[in-house]
Scaffold this motif. Sequence first.
Motif, PDB file in Angstrom:
ATOM      1  N   ASN A 174       0.829  -1.207   0.000  1.00 35.66           N
ATOM      2  CA  ASN A 174       0.000   0.000   0.000  1.00 35.66           C
ATOM      3  C   ASN A 174       0.868   1.264   0.000  1.00 35.66           C
ATOM      4  O   ASN A 174       0.655   2.200  -0.763  1.00 35.66           O
ATOM      5  CB  ASN A 174      -0.907  -0.047   1.236  1.00 35.66           C
ATOM      6  CG  ASN A 174      -1.773   1.198   1.360  1.00 35.66           C
ATOM      7  OD1 ASN A 174      -1.249   2.293   1.512  1.00 35.66           O
ATOM      8  ND2 ASN A 174      -3.090   1.031   1.290  1.00 35.66           N
ATOM      9  N   LYS A 175       1.880   1.280   0.834  1.00 34.68           N
ATOM     10  CA  LYS A 175       2.763   2.447   0.901  1.00 34.68           C
ATOM     11  C   LYS A 175       3.438   2.705  -0.446  1.00 34.68           C
ATOM     12  O   LYS A 175       3.470   3.833  -0.938  1.00 34.68           O
ATOM     13  CB  LYS A 175       3.844   2.232   1.980  1.00 34.68           C
ATOM     14  CG  LYS A 175       3.298   2.239   3.389  1.00 34.68           C
ATOM     15  CD  LYS A 175       4.406   2.468   4.420  1.00 34.68           C
ATOM     16  CE  LYS A 175       5.017   1.192   4.908  1.00 34.68           C
ATOM     17  NZ  LYS A 175       5.862   1.384   6.114  1.00 34.68           N
ATOM     18  N   LEU A 176       3.951   1.619  -1.035  1.00 36.50           N
ATOM     19  CA  LEU A 176       4.651   1.785  -2.307  1.00 36.50           C
ATOM     20  C   LEU A 176       3.687   2.227  -3.404  1.00 36.50           C
ATOM     21  O   LEU A 176       4.054   2.995  -4.278  1.00 36.50           O
ATOM     22  CB  LEU A 176       5.350   0.476  -2.694  1.00 36.50           C
ATOM     23  CG  LEU A 176       6.482   0.083  -1.742  1.00 36.50           C
ATOM     24  CD1 LEU A 176       6.993  -1.317  -2.061  1.00 36.50           C
ATOM     25  CD2 LEU A 176       7.635   1.088  -1.818  1.00 36.50           C
ATOM     26  N   ASP A 177       2.444   1.757  -3.320  1.00 36.22           N
ATOM     27  CA  ASP A 177       1.450   2.141  -4.312  1.00 36.22           C
ATOM     28  C   ASP A 177       1.071   3.611  -4.215  1.00 36.22           C
ATOM     29  O   ASP A 177       0.541   4.184  -5.150  1.00 36.22           O
ATOM     30  CB  ASP A 177       0.172   1.305  -4.142  1.00 36.22           C
ATOM     31  CG  ASP A 177       0.356  -0.093  -4.705  1.00 36.22           C
ATOM     32  OD1 ASP A 177       1.295  -0.273  -5.503  1.00 36.22           O
ATOM     33  OD2 ASP A 177      -0.417  -0.990  -4.334  1.00 36.22           O
ATOM     34  N   ARG A 178       1.298   4.180  -3.059  1.00 36.78           N
ATOM     35  CA  ARG A 178       0.911   5.577  -2.892  1.00 36.78           C
ATOM     36  C   ARG A 178       1.903   6.537  -3.542  1.00 36.78           C
ATOM     37  O   ARG A 178       1.831   7.744  -3.332  1.00 36.78           O
ATOM     38  CB  ARG A 178       0.778   5.896  -1.399  1.00 36.78           C
ATOM     39  CG  ARG A 178      -0.614   5.549  -0.857  1.00 36.78           C
ATOM     40  CD  ARG A 178      -0.752   6.025   0.577  1.00 36.78           C
ATOM     41  NE  ARG A 178      -0.354   5.017   1.533  1.00 36.78           N
ATOM     42  CZ  ARG A 178      -0.008   5.275   2.800  1.00 36.78           C
ATOM     43  NH1 ARG A 178       0.017   6.521   3.243  1.00 36.78           N
ATOM     44  NH2 ARG A 178       0.334   4.302   3.621  1.00 36.78           N
ATOM     45  N   GLY A 179       2.875   6.001  -4.254  1.00 36.93           N
ATOM     46  CA  GLY A 179       3.747   6.877  -5.022  1.00 36.93           C
ATOM     47  C   GLY A 179       5.043   7.250  -4.317  1.00 36.93           C
ATOM     48  O   GLY A 179       5.764   8.147  -4.758  1.00 36.93           O
ATOM     49  N   TYR A 180       5.342   6.574  -3.238  1.00 36.06           N
ATOM     50  CA  TYR A 180       6.632   6.818  -2.588  1.00 36.06           C
ATOM     51  C   TYR A 180       7.660   5.946  -3.263  1.00 36.06           C
ATOM     52  O   TYR A 180       7.422   4.759  -3.464  1.00 36.06           O
ATOM     53  CB  TYR A 180       6.552   6.473  -1.098  1.00 36.06           C
ATOM     54  CG  TYR A 180       5.604   7.366  -0.339  1.00 36.06           C
ATOM     55  CD1 TYR A 180       5.978   8.669  -0.017  1.00 36.06           C
ATOM     56  CD2 TYR A 180       4.341   6.923   0.028  1.00 36.06           C
ATOM     57  CE1 TYR A 180       5.103   9.499   0.658  1.00 36.06           C
ATOM     58  CE2 TYR A 180       3.464   7.744   0.704  1.00 36.06           C
ATOM     59  CZ  TYR A 180       3.855   9.046   1.020  1.00 36.06           C
ATOM     60  OH  TYR A 180       2.998   9.866   1.685  1.00 36.06           O
ATOM     61  N   ASN A 181       8.790   6.513  -3.599  1.00 35.25           N
ATOM     62  CA  ASN A 181       9.782   5.640  -4.200  1.00 35.25           C
ATOM     63  C   ASN A 181      10.612   4.937  -3.140  1.00 35.25           C
ATOM     64  O   ASN A 181      11.298   3.975  -3.411  1.00 35.25           O
ATOM     65  CB  ASN A 181      10.662   6.373  -5.206  1.00 35.25           C
ATOM     66  CG  ASN A 181      11.179   7.676  -4.686  1.00 35.25           C
ATOM     67  OD1 ASN A 181      10.414   8.488  -4.172  1.00 35.25           O
ATOM     68  ND2 ASN A 181      12.461   7.874  -4.775  1.00 35.25           N
ATOM     69  N   GLN A 182      10.489   5.423  -1.910  1.00 41.14           N
ATOM     70  CA  GLN A 182      11.226   4.748  -0.841  1.00 41.14           C
ATOM     71  C   GLN A 182      10.423   4.768   0.456  1.00 41.14           C
ATOM     72  O   GLN A 182       9.814   5.789   0.800  1.00 41.14           O
ATOM     73  CB  GLN A 182      12.553   5.439  -0.606  1.00 41.14           C
ATOM     74  CG  GLN A 182      13.312   4.888   0.591  1.00 41.14           C
ATOM     75  CD  GLN A 182      14.608   4.270   0.196  1.00 41.14           C
ATOM     76  OE1 GLN A 182      15.532   4.965  -0.172  1.00 41.14           O
ATOM     77  NE2 GLN A 182      14.682   2.947   0.251  1.00 41.14           N
ATOM     78  N   CYS A 183      10.420   3.629   1.141  1.00 37.48           N
ATOM     79  CA  CYS A 183       9.787   3.550   2.458  1.00 37.48           C
ATOM     80  C   CYS A 183      10.842   3.191   3.484  1.00 37.48           C
ATOM     81  O   CYS A 183      11.689   2.334   3.247  1.00 37.48           O
ATOM     82  CB  CYS A 183       8.733   2.453   2.482  1.00 37.48           C
ATOM     83  SG  CYS A 183       7.346   2.815   1.425  1.00 37.48           S
ATOM     84  N   ILE A 184      10.784   3.836   4.601  1.00 35.24           N
ATOM     85  CA  ILE A 184      11.707   3.516   5.687  1.00 35.24           C
ATOM     86  C   ILE A 184      10.891   3.116   6.907  1.00 35.24           C
ATOM     87  O   ILE A 184       9.932   3.790   7.267  1.00 35.24           O
ATOM     88  CB  ILE A 184      12.602   4.727   6.016  1.00 35.24           C
ATOM     89  CG1 ILE A 184      13.378   5.164   4.770  1.00 35.24           C
ATOM     90  CG2 ILE A 184      13.555   4.407   7.155  1.00 35.24           C
ATOM     91  CD1 ILE A 184      14.244   6.393   4.972  1.00 35.24           C
TER      92      ILE A 184
END
Length: 544
Positions: free
Chosen positions: A316-326
């Motif tokens: 879900n986080k990656l789908d929201r358009g973030y290229n990186q999650c920490i």
Amino acid sequence: MKDYLRSILRSALKQFDLSEEELPDIQIEKPNQPGHGDSASNIALNLSSVLKTNPRSIAEEIVQKLEYDPKKIKAVEIAGPGFINFRYAEDYLYDELQHVLKQGRDFGKTATLSGNRILIEFVSANPTGPLTVGHGRNAVLGDTVARLLEWTGAEVDREYYFNNAGRQMRILGQSVRARYLQELGREAALPEDGYEGEYISEIARSLVEEHGESLLNVDDTTAFKEKAEQLIFEEIQATLQRMNIRMDSFFNEQEVYDDGSIEKVIETFRKQDLAYDKDGATWFRTTRFGKDKDTVLIKSSGEPTYRLPDIAYHANKLDRGYNQCIDVFGADHIDTYPDVLSGIEALGYDRSRVDVIVYQFVTIVKEGKPFKMSTRKANFITLDELMDEVGPDITRFFFLMRAPNTHLEFDVAEAKAEGEKNPVFYLQYAHARIHSILRKVEQEYAFEDAPELERLTHESEKKLIKSIIRFPEMIQSAAESREPHRMINYLDDLASHFTSFYHDCRILGEKEQLVQARTVLAEATARVLANGLTILGISAPEQM
RNA sequence: GCGCCCGUAGCUCAACUGGAUAGAGCAACGGCCUUCUAAGCCGUAGGUUACAGGUUCGACUCCUGUCGGGCGUACCA
């Protein structure tokens, strides 16, 4: 400067007979020994194995071909086994010093990560009780890394992930209900593994205030649970705010159930034969990713384990358009994250888009003795209690002082000590002291001409300037490594250079041009201290 | 047992991701206040980087093994 040195070295190396692959990365570093110059490169040493010649002669050849701007570089020397050492030209120092004041509050910002959208998830404590010191390290690390990334140009959002369903929350509701009954003089026992903290009774009392006895015969614990969640969340947010932390969003685990992504994950896994049924449960074939056991995704009771929503949440986080999650979490969660990575990889995402900061546990030392804690038992120190004792600035500082991946000993006595023993004051004091001088300068002087910075020739002055202009690089390295303690070490070093300068050189009472030049230097120092403390989320008082 | 992390001065920790003579702060000892905040500065002492091997021009850093500590090893989160 690093970039400049890299570029001139690169053009010198072009004249060598080397292919791209043979060319190692050009590393520039600050030598330990001041005698070794201001910057150094080991490129000749790295090339010696490629060129099969001795590094010193390679260094000589490089230096011969090196073309550099004498306004920036004063001298280039070869030393030791083949290091190339650079000394900065004074003009360069003065130019850079000018920049600091020109950029002011923005000095230190770079565009290194501009265009990047990063989501950093931290704290993520379920609303079962107040935040404790363990969460404190998490919260401060996450927030500070976010600030560091923002200073390098990234667009950063802070998210808090929580779960208000499940077993723990059920027990919480039951615990509140038991206390509610007790408040009204009824017999009631805490459930097994119930929450014993005093805050449970407080929640119960506020229910008595609101509803009187009307909940006495309500068997369903929902009302108790919801009240508890509401009050606890309010408290958590207040605590975070007190620590200078603001979340951009709260994400309820429930969402990934409601929008069907849980099922989608399972389906996708099944299609790839990564999920299968056994003993009434659904398993994730983690053995295929190198683990020695498969992992349960859905228990035989039909309830998913936390790993499944975790995987869906990351997608879900990656789908929201973030290229990186920490993600920021404690060492006790270390085992879950390889599964999450495997999960999102199976869903078709690049696993390198998820990055993790793992921190080791905090030991609170009180009166010379370590203090063991558990949230369920009433035996813990809350973040608020800690801040009551030492204040938010020191709390933040102590949590940031050490590398994340090492155990942190938080000595309350040391934190409370005024002055000497306390490293926070050293920075704030230096800042306040400069402002005290600046106030006096303002009263006594009215400079009209541009400052003559070339009057700053004392060794302590030059060292201080060099320290100041290192700030932007420092931010980058702290951001890249996700290690805020580097910023603390740097600021400490900067403050120490300042106090040396302060003792060696007077500002007031010198010739006017010198007063003016040194004022610029002092102002720039204060600027960097203030900017650095801002990144750490710590105040920079102008008076103490 | 297995996996992850850690082991650096008496104590708490650094060491720029493999660089040159391993550095700070406390604690100890000795100096420095008629002058911009002494919450400070300068100096002395303190080390076989847990141990044993290995990799290379070069190791606190990487690899192997041993010892010691923390965490995990659930159809708990």
